[in-house]
Design an enzyme around this catalytic site. Structure first.
Site, short mmCIF file in Angstrom:
data_model
loop_
_atom_site.label_atom_id
_atom_site.label_comp_id
_atom_site.label_asym_id
_atom_site.label_seq_id
_atom_site.Cartn_x
_atom_site.Cartn_y
_atom_site.Cartn_z
N ASP A 125 83.64 -26.02 4.74
CA ASP A 125 84.18 -25.51 6.00
C ASP A 125 83.40 -26.17 7.14
O ASP A 125 82.17 -26.26 7.10
CB ASP A 125 84.00 -23.98 6.05
N ASP A 225 87.65 -25.47 11.05
CA ASP A 225 87.87 -24.19 11.71
C ASP A 225 88.38 -24.37 13.15
O ASP A 225 87.77 -25.13 13.92
CB ASP A 225 86.53 -23.44 11.73
N GLU A 281 92.50 -26.12 10.81
CA GLU A 281 93.04 -24.77 11.09
C GLU A 281 93.47 -24.80 12.55
O GLU A 281 92.65 -24.97 13.45
CB GLU A 281 91.98 -23.70 10.86
N HIS A 353 91.03 -15.50 4.21
CA HIS A 353 90.04 -14.47 4.51
C HIS A 353 90.27 -13.77 5.85
O HIS A 353 89.55 -12.85 6.20
CB HIS A 353 88.64 -15.10 4.51
N ASP A 354 91.26 -14.25 6.62
CA ASP A 354 91.55 -13.65 7.93
C ASP A 354 92.82 -12.80 7.91
O ASP A 354 93.21 -12.26 8.95
CB ASP A 354 91.79 -14.75 8.99
O1 TEU Z 1 89.86 -18.20 12.46
C1 TEU Z 1 90.48 -18.45 13.66
C2 TEU Z 1 91.80 -17.84 13.89
O2 TEU Z 1 92.55 -18.27 14.70
C3 TEU Z 1 92.19 -16.67 13.19
O3 TEU Z 1 92.69 -16.67 11.98
C4 TEU Z 1 91.46 -15.49 13.69
O4 TEU Z 1 90.42 -15.12 12.88
C5 TEU Z 1 92.43 -14.37 13.70
O5 TEU Z 1 93.50 -14.75 14.48
C6 TEU Z 1 91.78 -13.19 14.29
O6 TEU Z 1 92.73 -12.20 14.14
C7 TEU Z 1 88.72 -18.91 12.14
C8 TEU Z 1 88.08 -18.36 10.89
O7 TEU Z 1 88.96 -18.51 9.82
C9 TEU Z 1 87.68 -16.95 11.14
O8 TEU Z 1 87.19 -16.32 10.00
C10 TEU Z 1 86.65 -16.95 12.24
O9 TEU Z 1 86.33 -15.64 12.59
C11 TEU Z 1 87.13 -17.70 13.48
O10 TEU Z 1 87.77 -18.93 13.18
C12 TEU Z 1 85.96 -18.06 14.34
O11 TEU Z 1 85.19 -19.04 13.72
#
Ligand code: TEU
Length: 586
Positions: A125, A225, A281, A353-354
């Site tokens: 990541d 990310d 992402e 994970h989100d």
């Molecule tokens: O996620 C960013 C993102 O846009 C989302 O999926 C966000 O967590 C979600 O919309 C909130 O509801 C990434 C990572 O996957 C996430 O775990 C982190 O918290 C975030 O970036 C910040 O690094």
């Protein structure tokens, strides 16, 4: 499927010393990641070997054979770097160190070696939109020390009034005031995640050096990310205050994003002699944006995670989950499947994970949990693009129940509950409990369910986040034993995809676009065809087979329920029926 071989001691990097354990693709010109199935590991919740209640790298090493048995080709490892864990490792204080709770670089090296021994790749990541506020760069920046003073977005001004109206993804303003520097700094996520100033060439160079440091260790790719947030509109103007996340138009797919991407790829991935996978992402990305990131004349990413399908039915906020609408969901997939077919590549996922657990969000996690989990797997493994399986998805793991705010761990969920109470939208936790249990990220982060033993076999200690109540019924040990389990079905799906290029490369054509519960499509590659028929509902249904679906020579290749192998004039579909037919010749 391309054959993999392990190269030891062969110079692979054009830059400096060769990584010692590198997997290369036998060169038939096909990037390995197009034919791969990727498994995401959230290390905190995967497997704990030292009884501190937190998963660790030796715990993953212990389960490498499990991944091999499942048949996946690559692992995407969520962050294991040194971090104060304000956002479970997405707040990094040292990019070149492993957090103590997970082990050390030696453990990490062993994991890479064990994976590579089994021809499984490792995707790390990459979190470079922001660092932790405990990163050396930020500590020095907040002291105004050169050259770090301009590594972040600093704005002087009235300590009561933030420099603009941008929202943080985690609620509240995207700005915090720092008493040490006597200035505001920008953080699109938590206040402990300050955004890096990508306009500063020194920041970019430091990031590229760090990426190369990991590439030199033999990794196979990066999941990047929120990478499309790295460029912000010059001057950081106010955003449109109506609807959605305020400011998004100034930081999603921003003005210099293509320049940064091409530069980054040019200075890192392109300098390596082996095929590296990158998945960006990219929240708020359209098919057109994506083509510019991944297409032939694009910036050079392999694929992106888009989010359109994840929000079907949602209201203005993610907490406002509405009714799922299959017709809209189909339209979105048709657009992405056809939009990136000729030029580009898709990623395909329904969970990470989100997000809530996919069987709870898109399936039926009660009466039809088995069937619907298998249907969702059938779907992700038969589309154009690289399928991603999130840990526990292959068991049909479900959303959890959280009795009180004390059981939550995610900063986003906790902020949401606290704000709702503060703003008077809720009297207490119970008023928002439904929303939490439907969408909170903690649902996906509960410990992996390995067995019916205490704590689902995840830890001998106290788990950092409580184990989901249903672990005695849903776990790896029992899934392994039963021939009809979701796990065994996933193994067959992965094999099927590996064995049939039509499922990887075939053109996508949607059938019954307006049908409210049937999702059916054909994949075509030369003479080969696959027909996928899914009944996305709790009700049985019968559909006539229209002329535009060629059914001659079709044979059932896999199904999640007992069905006769032939195709007649109609499909009589049971609730959550999922079938894949292939032309006989395959
Ligand atoms: O996620 C960013 C993102 O846009 C989302 O999926 C966000 O967590 C979600 O919309 C909130 O509801 C990434 C990572 O996957 C996430 O775990 C982190 O918290 C975030 O970036 C910040 O690094």
């Amino acid at each position: 499927m391309a054959v993999l071989r392990c190269l030891t001691g062969t110079p692979m990097s054009q830059r400096h010393s060769p990584p010692s354990n590198v997997l290369a693709t036998e060169t038939d010109g096909t990037p390995w990641w197009k034919e791969a199935v990727v498994y995401q590991i959230y290390p905190k919740s995967f497997n704990d070997t030292d009884a501190d209640g937190i998963g660790d790298i030796p715990g993953i090493v212990e389960k490498v054979d499990y991944l091999d048995e499942l048949g996946v080709d690559a692992v995407w490892l969520s962050p294991v770097y040194q971090s104060p864990q304000a956002d479970n490792g997405y707040d990094i204080s040292d990019y070149r160190a492993i957090d103590d709770q997970y082990g050390d670089l030696e453990d990490w090296g062993q994991l890479l070696a064990e994976l590579h021994d089994r021809d499984i790749r490792l995707i790390m990541d990459l979190v470079v939109n922001h660092t932790s506020d405990e990163h050396e760069w930020f500590k020095r920046s907040r002291r105004g020390e050169e050259p770090y003073d301009d590594y972040y977005y600093w704005r002087e001004g009235d300590p009561e009034t933030p420099p603009n109206n941008w929202d943080s993804f985690f609620g509240g303003s995207a700005w915090s005031y720092d008493d040490e520097r006597e200035a505001w700094y920008l953080h699109l996520f938590d206040e402990k995640q300050p955004d890096l100033n990508w306009r500063n060439p020194a920041v970019r160079e430091d990031v590229y050096d760090m990426m190369n440091w990991w590439l030199d260790r033999g990794i196979d790719g990066f999941r990047m990310d929120v990478i499309n947030l790295i460029s912000k509109t010059e001057g950081l103007p106010d955003g449109d205050p109506h609807g959605g996340l305020v400011g998004a138009e100034h930081f999603m797919n921003g003005p210099r994003v293509h320049e940064y991407f091409s530069e980054m790829i040019g200075q890192t991935i392109d300098t390596v002699d082996r095929e590296i996978m990158t998945v960006g992402e990219t929240p708020g990305v359209s098919v057109e944006d994506a083509r510019e990131y991944v297409g032939e004349d694009g910036d050079g990413l392999s694929m992106v995670f888009q989010f359109e399908h994840m929000g079907v039915g949602d209201g203005d906020s993610k907490w406002d989950a509405g009714e799922f609408d299959l017709v809209e969901f189909k339209q979105i997939f048709e657009r992405w499947q056809t939009g990136l077919a000729a030029d580009g590549w898709n990623s395909v996922y329904l969970s990470n994970h989100d997000q809530p657990r996919s069987v709870s969000q898109f399936g039926n996690d009660g009466e039809y949990r088995q069937e619907s989990a298998k249907l969702l797997g059938t779907f992700t493994h038969t589309l154009h693009g690289t399928p991603f399986v999130y840990q526990g998805e292959e068991l049909g793991m479900t959303n959890a129940s959280f009795e009180s705010i004390d059981e939550l761990r995610d900063v986003e969920a906790i902020n949401f509950v606290e704000e709702a109470i503060q703003d008077g939208d809720a009297e207490d936790y119970d008023d928002v409990r439904d929303a939490i249990e439907a969408v909170a990220r903690d649902n996906a982060r509960t410990p992996m369910q390995w067995s019916a033993d205490a704590n689902a076999g995840f830890t001998d200690g106290e788990p950092w986040l409580k184990v989901t109540d249903n672990y005695a019924d849903i776990n790896v040990a029992s899934e392994r034993e039963s021939r009809d389990s979701i796990f065994q079905y996933y193994r067959r799906l992965i094999d099927l995809r590996h064995d049939n290029d039509v499922l990887i490369y075939g053109d996508f054509e949607l059938h019954y676009p307006d049908h409210e519960s049937v999702f059916a499509y054909t994949r075509t590659l030369g003479e080969d065809r696959a027909l996928i028929v899914l009944n996305w509902s709790d009700e049985p249904t019968t559909v006539d087979i229209p002329d535009d679906i060629p059914t001659d020579d079709l044979e059932l290749a896999i199904a999640n329920q007992d069905v006769s192998t032939g195709v007649n004039a109609q499909f009589e579909l049971q609730p959550w029926d999922a079938r894949v037919y292939l032309t006989e010749s395959q």
